[in-house]
Design a protein around this motif. Structure first.
Motif, PDB file in Angstrom:
ATOM      1  N   UNK A  41      47.389 -18.172  60.158  1.00  0.00           N
ATOM      2  CA  UNK A  41      47.835 -17.017  59.516  1.00  0.00           C
ATOM      3  C   UNK A  41      49.166 -17.684  58.609  1.00  0.00           C
ATOM      4  N   UNK A  42      49.062 -16.877  57.528  1.00  0.00           N
ATOM      5  CA  UNK A  42      50.535 -16.585  57.100  1.00  0.00           C
ATOM      6  C   UNK A  42      51.446 -15.400  57.105  1.00  0.00           C
ATOM      7  N   UNK A  43      52.749 -16.092  57.812  1.00  0.00           N
ATOM      8  CA  UNK A  43      53.192 -14.176  58.091  1.00  0.00           C
ATOM      9  C   UNK A  43      54.458 -14.292  57.476  1.00  0.00           C
ATOM     10  N   UNK A  65      47.705  -1.315  51.016  1.00  0.00           N
ATOM     11  CA  UNK A  65      47.887  -2.579  51.566  1.00  0.00           C
ATOM     12  C   UNK A  65      46.585  -3.096  52.335  1.00  0.00           C
ATOM     13  N   UNK A  66      47.071  -2.583  53.832  1.00  0.00           N
ATOM     14  CA  UNK A  66      46.210  -2.817  54.635  1.00  0.00           C
ATOM     15  C   UNK A  66      44.935  -1.977  54.756  1.00  0.00           C
ATOM     16  N   UNK A  70      44.818  -6.238  52.647  1.00  0.00           N
ATOM     17  CA  UNK A  70      45.984  -8.142  52.152  1.00  0.00           C
ATOM     18  C   UNK A  70      46.707  -8.336  53.065  1.00  0.00           C
ATOM     19  N   UNK A  71      47.120  -7.523  53.442  1.00  0.00           N
ATOM     20  CA  UNK A  71      48.088  -7.363  54.875  1.00  0.00           C
ATOM     21  C   UNK A  71      48.031  -7.154  56.047  1.00  0.00           C
ATOM     22  N   UNK A  72      48.514  -7.172  56.940  1.00  0.00           N
ATOM     23  CA  UNK A  72      48.541  -6.008  58.317  1.00  0.00           C
ATOM     24  C   UNK A  72      49.839  -6.813  58.636  1.00  0.00           C
ATOM     25  N   UNK A  73      50.176  -5.819  59.461  1.00  0.00           N
ATOM     26  CA  UNK A  73      51.883  -5.574  60.381  1.00  0.00           C
ATOM     27  C   UNK A  73      51.761  -6.123  61.830  1.00  0.00           C
ATOM     28  N   UNK A  74      52.480  -6.715  62.825  1.00  0.00           N
ATOM     29  CA  UNK A  74      52.156  -6.126  64.181  1.00  0.00           C
ATOM     30  C   UNK A  74      54.022  -6.644  64.677  1.00  0.00           C
ATOM     31  N   UNK A  75      53.949  -5.449  65.125  1.00  0.00           N
ATOM     32  CA  UNK A  75      55.267  -5.278  66.220  1.00  0.00           C
ATOM     33  C   UNK A  75      55.937  -6.740  66.905  1.00  0.00           C
ATOM     34  N   UNK A  76      57.550  -6.488  66.623  1.00  0.00           N
ATOM     35  CA  UNK A  76      57.955  -7.162  67.230  1.00  0.00           C
ATOM     36  C   UNK A  76      58.926  -7.003  68.725  1.00  0.00           C
ATOM     37  N   UNK A  87      46.663 -11.301  54.173  1.00  0.00           N
ATOM     38  CA  UNK A  87      45.302 -12.668  54.644  1.00  0.00           C
ATOM     39  C   UNK A  87      45.396 -13.792  53.541  1.00  0.00           C
ATOM     40  N   UNK A  88      46.514 -14.489  54.042  1.00  0.00           N
ATOM     41  CA  UNK A  88      45.661 -15.871  53.288  1.00  0.00           C
ATOM     42  C   UNK A  88      46.108 -17.142  54.254  1.00  0.00           C
ATOM     43  N   UNK A  89      44.732 -18.096  54.130  1.00  0.00           N
ATOM     44  CA  UNK A  89      45.309 -18.811  55.094  1.00  0.00           C
ATOM     45  C   UNK A  89      46.256 -19.820  54.871  1.00  0.00           C
ATOM     46  N   UNK A  90      46.954 -20.839  55.653  1.00  0.00           N
ATOM     47  CA  UNK A  90      47.651 -21.925  54.941  1.00  0.00           C
ATOM     48  C   UNK A  90      46.149 -23.509  54.780  1.00  0.00           C
ATOM     49  N   UNK A  91      46.249 -23.679  53.785  1.00  0.00           N
ATOM     50  CA  UNK A  91      45.228 -25.142  53.305  1.00  0.00           C
ATOM     51  C   UNK A  91      45.329 -26.243  53.827  1.00  0.00           C
TER      52      UNK A  91
END
Length: 91
Positions: A41-43, A65-66, A70-76, A87-91
């Motif tokens: 997952x790309x962040x 966007x959520x 198209x995207x979501x956030x994760x608290x750090x 919500x895109x993947x590394x090829x």
């Protein structure tokens, strides 16, 4: 998939112009200096204040966007920017 193609699809008509621009900006930042986790997952860690928009506008844009998936956030942690997962993947 190309982010521009993704946001111009007919089912994405409900997105505001601000949401489209923020999504394209985040996709560009992710390709330039983004990271991928162990699942592929790309962040990007990008502070919301750096978007140069009002706090209310940024909150509304991220909610749009959520909702569109198209995207979501994760608290750090305290004082650190959230991880914004596109919500895109590394090829």
């Amino acid at each position: 998939m190309d982010p521009f193609v993704e946001i111009t699809r007919p089912e994405r008509r409900r997105l505001s112009s601000s949401a489209r621009l923020v999504y394209l900006l985040l996709c560009r930042k992710a390709t330039a200096k983004g990271c991928a986790d162990d699942r592929g997952s790309i962040y990007v860690e990008y502070p919301r204040l750096d978007l140069c928009l009002s706090v209310n506008t940024v909150s509304g844009v991220f909610k749009q966007l959520q909702k569109e998936g198209l995207l979501y956030e994760k608290r750090i942690g305290l004082g650190m920017p959230n991880r914004i997962y596109l919500n895109r993947r590394v090829p």
